[in-house]
Write an enzyme that holds these catalytic residues in place. Sequence first.
Site, mmCIF file in Angstrom:
data_model
loop_
_atom_site.group_PDB
_atom_site.id
_atom_site.type_symbol
_atom_site.label_atom_id
_atom_site.label_comp_id
_atom_site.label_asym_id
_atom_site.label_seq_id
_atom_site.Cartn_x
_atom_site.Cartn_y
_atom_site.Cartn_z
ATOM 1 N N LYS A 22 0.813 -1.226 0.000
ATOM 2 C CA LYS A 22 0.000 0.000 0.000
ATOM 3 C C LYS A 22 0.839 1.265 0.000
ATOM 4 O O LYS A 22 0.408 2.288 -0.529
ATOM 5 C CB LYS A 22 -0.965 0.002 1.190
ATOM 6 C CG LYS A 22 -2.014 -1.092 1.060
ATOM 7 C CD LYS A 22 -3.306 -0.749 1.765
ATOM 8 C CE LYS A 22 -4.384 -1.748 1.368
ATOM 9 N NZ LYS A 22 -5.504 -1.796 2.286
ATOM 10 N N LYS A 32 -5.875 -10.249 -6.254
ATOM 11 C CA LYS A 32 -7.100 -10.570 -5.508
ATOM 12 C C LYS A 32 -8.214 -9.585 -5.869
ATOM 13 O O LYS A 32 -7.943 -8.447 -6.256
ATOM 14 C CB LYS A 32 -6.829 -10.613 -4.000
ATOM 15 C CG LYS A 32 -6.655 -9.292 -3.359
ATOM 16 C CD LYS A 32 -6.740 -9.369 -1.829
ATOM 17 C CE LYS A 32 -6.752 -7.939 -1.346
ATOM 18 N NZ LYS A 32 -6.963 -7.679 0.012
ATOM 19 N N LYS A 45 -11.752 -4.025 -3.331
ATOM 20 C CA LYS A 45 -12.632 -2.849 -3.361
ATOM 21 C C LYS A 45 -11.954 -1.696 -4.071
ATOM 22 O O LYS A 45 -12.608 -0.801 -4.566
ATOM 23 C CB LYS A 45 -12.913 -2.360 -1.925
ATOM 24 C CG LYS A 45 -13.649 -3.293 -1.028
ATOM 25 C CD LYS A 45 -13.860 -2.601 0.335
ATOM 26 C CE LYS A 45 -13.727 -3.548 1.491
ATOM 27 N NZ LYS A 45 -12.752 -3.164 2.491
HETATM 28 P P1 TYM Z 1 -10.826 -5.595 4.383
HETATM 29 O O1 TYM Z 1 -11.788 -4.498 4.615
HETATM 30 O O2 TYM Z 1 -9.768 -5.432 3.364
HETATM 31 O O3 TYM Z 1 -11.581 -6.925 4.030
HETATM 32 C C1 TYM Z 1 -12.618 -7.401 4.850
HETATM 33 C C2 TYM Z 1 -12.658 -8.907 4.880
HETATM 34 O O4 TYM Z 1 -12.829 -9.420 3.563
HETATM 35 C C3 TYM Z 1 -11.782 -10.341 3.282
HETATM 36 N N1 TYM Z 1 -11.421 -10.201 1.860
HETATM 37 C C4 TYM Z 1 -11.349 -11.222 1.011
HETATM 38 N N2 TYM Z 1 -11.572 -12.544 1.180
HETATM 39 C C5 TYM Z 1 -11.435 -13.341 0.088
HETATM 40 N N3 TYM Z 1 -11.090 -12.860 -1.128
HETATM 41 C C6 TYM Z 1 -10.858 -11.546 -1.340
HETATM 42 N N4 TYM Z 1 -10.542 -11.104 -2.546
HETATM 43 C C7 TYM Z 1 -10.988 -10.658 -0.238
HETATM 44 N N5 TYM Z 1 -10.841 -9.323 -0.087
HETATM 45 C C8 TYM Z 1 -11.103 -9.055 1.211
HETATM 46 C C9 TYM Z 1 -10.629 -9.921 4.185
HETATM 47 O O5 TYM Z 1 -9.739 -10.988 4.392
HETATM 48 C C10 TYM Z 1 -11.368 -9.530 5.428
HETATM 49 O O6 TYM Z 1 -11.703 -10.657 6.208
HETATM 50 N N6 TYM Z 1 -7.700 -5.267 8.196
HETATM 51 C C11 TYM Z 1 -9.024 -5.724 7.828
HETATM 52 C C12 TYM Z 1 -10.138 -5.113 8.650
HETATM 53 C C13 TYM Z 1 -9.962 -5.285 10.113
HETATM 54 C C14 TYM Z 1 -10.068 -6.501 10.845
HETATM 55 C C15 TYM Z 1 -9.821 -6.157 12.222
HETATM 56 C C16 TYM Z 1 -10.367 -7.815 10.494
HETATM 57 C C17 TYM Z 1 -9.649 -4.295 11.002
HETATM 58 N N7 TYM Z 1 -9.578 -4.820 12.252
HETATM 59 C C18 TYM Z 1 -9.835 -7.115 13.215
HETATM 60 C C19 TYM Z 1 -10.372 -8.769 11.516
HETATM 61 C C20 TYM Z 1 -10.114 -8.427 12.851
HETATM 62 C C21 TYM Z 1 -9.231 -5.372 6.370
HETATM 63 O O7 TYM Z 1 -8.643 -4.487 5.829
HETATM 64 O O8 TYM Z 1 -10.192 -6.032 5.778
#
Ligand code: TYM
Length: 331
Positions: free
Chosen positions: A111, A193, A196
């Site tokens: 990033k 992957k 968003k």
């Molecule tokens: P974020 O917002 O990027 O994504 C949210 C969740 O979606 C999953 N995900 C995917 N799973 C499969 N294939 C994909 N292409 C894909 N893109 C996203 C992510 O693995 C995630 O589970 N850091 C985290 C948010 C967060 C969090 C936490 C999660 C903040 N604090 C504490 C768990 C526990 C994030 O950026 O997710």
Amino acid sequence: MKRILSGIQPTNTLNLGNYLGAIKNWVPMQKTHECFLMIADLHALTNPPESEVLRRNTREVAATYIACGIDPEYAAIFVQSHITPHAELSWLLSTITSMGWLNRMTQFKDKAGKDKEAANLGLYAYPVLMAADILLYQATHVPVGEDQKQHLELARDIAMAFNRKYGEFFTVPDPAILGEASRVMSLRDGSKKMSKSDPSDMSRINLTDDADTISSKIKKATSDSELLPDNLAALENRAEARNLINIYAALSDRSAESVVQEFAGQGFGKFKPALAELCVEKLSPISTRLHALMQDTAALDALLAKGAERARMVADKTLREAKQRMGLLLS
Ligand code: TYM
């Protein structure tokens, strides 16, 4: 009872990757685990969106959880910034996290891009806040997609470092990376992957897409001209094909192996329409519910206030004890 904590950043509309990698796996856990499901708005600030957009997306993520089957009677759905202990514990944990650990985080490298000096401190410290999110609730399991694995390992390391220094206190959380599509890939490029933030809307299926859009995105997805084999191992070098099979498997609650066997000997001319139909069947009801829920923002806000109340009770208690163990004078 086992407890889960998970969250999603309110950056843009959620997509099929977020659904299959995370939310869909939370639904059955509501009955077997105590669930804390967060909207990670503080994390979203590391790539600052427009203020109004962030507010709208925050409500939209809450609506998406519910539209996908999360029941606020069971799960506490809340906004991260409503619970101030997240930021406070993050500071406390930053004092036991080495820069060496953070320097290994691949997400920061991706990033921050080439100009690391220009990256904000929040982006660098992002995984410490994530560890605070998890440890505050003494979560036993953290259901996420595959891309969050390294952050969860760090959360475990931080919990263990705290426990060594200040006595056994934090639960060391287990990652729960579940299902056949824990890493959904872009529909345009099987090596990236689904995300968003991908500039191409054709690379993903948004949970707000209507039936025609879903169908056309699947039909235009990159694939190849070969027939499908009768076993998964033979798809090893066909990333796009493997991705579409995984999506089919996850949406129909079947194994990828059984899906590939069913379509063995057929080409994408046959498989894609079947996948498009399945996607529309499973995702259109979500998008309809999501649009309806977004019409009543007062109801969403009320529900988030209730979720925050439940979260706050647990978070306040954990933070107090962590501070006390670290030698801070309690007020
Ligand atoms: P974020 O917002 O990027 O994504 C949210 C969740 O979606 C999953 N995900 C995917 N799973 C499969 N294939 C994909 N292409 C894909 N893109 C996203 C992510 O693995 C995630 O589970 N850091 C985290 C948010 C967060 C969090 C936490 C999660 C903040 N604090 C504490 C768990 C526990 C994030 O950026 O997710």
